[in-house]
Enzyme design. Structure first.
Site, mmCIF file in Angstrom:
data_model
loop_
_atom_site.group_PDB
_atom_site.id
_atom_site.type_symbol
_atom_site.label_atom_id
_atom_site.label_comp_id
_atom_site.label_asym_id
_atom_site.label_seq_id
_atom_site.Cartn_x
_atom_site.Cartn_y
_atom_site.Cartn_z
ATOM 1 N N CYS A 137 0.465 -1.141 0.443
ATOM 2 C CA CYS A 137 0.037 0.265 -0.062
ATOM 3 C C CYS A 137 1.120 1.132 0.044
ATOM 4 C CB CYS A 137 -1.112 -0.532 0.903
ATOM 5 S SG CYS A 137 -1.613 1.373 0.922
ATOM 6 N N CYS A 140 -0.046 3.660 2.126
ATOM 7 C CA CYS A 140 -0.218 4.054 3.814
ATOM 8 C C CYS A 140 1.089 3.859 3.843
ATOM 9 C CB CYS A 140 -0.926 2.557 4.058
ATOM 10 S SG CYS A 140 -2.132 1.958 3.123
ATOM 11 N N ASP A 141 2.271 3.516 3.394
ATOM 12 C CA ASP A 141 3.533 3.783 3.539
ATOM 13 C C ASP A 141 4.525 4.453 2.932
ATOM 14 O OD1 ASP A 141 2.746 2.007 6.084
ATOM 15 O OD2 ASP A 141 2.604 0.174 3.661
#
Ligand code: NAP
Length: 307
Positions: A137, A140-141
């Protein structure tokens, strides 16, 4: 919610665009609708920074925000949302029963809209370094990789879109693709190929990931000349396709060999009163707009079945 059997007209499994659209249509038809979802409303689209091709949003819309909008709309029409992991589904017979971590629910109609999950490469180091540099992701990261080098694996829409997103943070993005042509749509390909922050490594496969406590390097092999290299990277984002979330069905509904649920154009599965909608079903085009359309059809079929 207690662990009693709770009855509804329609149980919807999954709160992605297919499931929540079905909830909107079911609610507007006065059905008592329960939506079971383990994660965030919106499903996989929540991990996309910008949903660029859904009609009606000329500037695009953030994936997380889009999921919340869908949820609000479903709630407005009376759908009930259960934050629940689906453990088992018994879908034969008049009353279908779904066992979840939030209780046991039953209804005469069910829409399976559980979508897909990311596919793994299955190479050495991947499991160990997941969450320690290896991610599925970028939204997200990505911010953890400011000024660093990251590899993105894959050549489809997701890999290309997320590689472009990662250029906002990483100083260097390597796109590793196993062929000499990208699968992604032309618009994304062109954007990627002219981006100065992205280097594409063509005809290249990942043989393994290396690192003690965190990812340090990716081991690559060129499939044309068989040469091997080890490239130091701080992060690796895997976008090598998806697998359908159908394991909980335990073979109870007809699927193809890859596990995608087989339906007709009316979203009917092999079981009466059970429908499938969105990415989880065998279909030509997996997009938010087609998932939403599937959800609408499935819900209207459920209404017809109940009548
Ligand atoms: P995808 O289209 O199936 O692409 C997967 C990519 O991974 C392909 O390039 C494939 O290579 C590669 N791959 C598969 N197995 C591999 C392996 N073992 N080793 C190395 N590479 C491997 O999957 P996706 O990109 O996740 O997209 C899934 C669906 O969502 C698609 O229908 C896509 O159109 C849709 N989507 C749409 C958007 C958008 O419209 N903006 C964004 C994201 C996703 P080959 O090309 O050689 O097969």
């Amino acid at each position: 919610m207690d662990k009693q059997a709770n009855s509804y007209d329609l149980l919807i499994l999954g709160a992605g665009p297919a499931g929540l659209t079905a909830a909107i249509y079911g609610g507007r038809a006065n059905l008592r609708v329960l939506v079971c979802e383990e994660k965030l409303s919106g499903g996989e689209i929540t991990s996309t920074e910008r949903l660029d091709n859904y009609p009606g949003f000329p500037e695009g819309v953030n994936g997380l925000e889009f999921g919340q909008l869908l949820e609000q709309q479903a709630l407005r029409f009376g759908a009930v949302l259960a934050g629940a992991f689906i453990e088992k589904a018994e879908l034969h017979g008049e009353w279908k029963k779904v066992t979840t971590t939030a209780g046991v629910f039953q209804a005469r109609t069910v829409i399976i809209a559980t979508g897909t999950g990311p596919r793994s490469l299955g190479v050495p180091g991947e499991e160990l370094l997941r969450g320690r540099g290896i991610s599925f992701c970028a939204t997200c990261d990505g911010p953890f990789f400011r000024g660093k080098t990251v590899a993105v694996i894959g050549g489809g829409d997701a890999a290309v879109e997320e590689a472009l997103y990662l250029t906002r943070f990483a100083s260097r993005v390597l796109l590793v693709h196993r062929r000499d042509r990208l699968r992604a749509v032309a618009y994304l390909q062109e954007k990627l190929l002219r981006h100065p922050g992205v280097t594409v490594l063509w005809d290249t496969v990942v043989k393994g990931f290396k690192g003690e406590n965190k990812l340090e390097a990716v081991q690559l092999q060129n499939v044309k000349d068989n040469s091997s290299t080890e490239v130091p990277v701080d992060g690796a984002f895997l976008y090598v396709g998806r697998i359908p979330n159908t394991a909980f069905l335990n073979g109870g509904v007809e699927t193809d060999t890859a596990g995608y649920i087989i339906t007709n154009e009316e979203m009917e599965t092999s079981l009466p009163g059970v429908y499938a909608a969105g990415d989880v079903r065998r279909k030509f085009l997996r997009q938010v707009v087609t998932a939403a359309a599937d959800g609408a059809i499935a819900a209207m079929m459920a209404v017809r079945y109940l009548q």
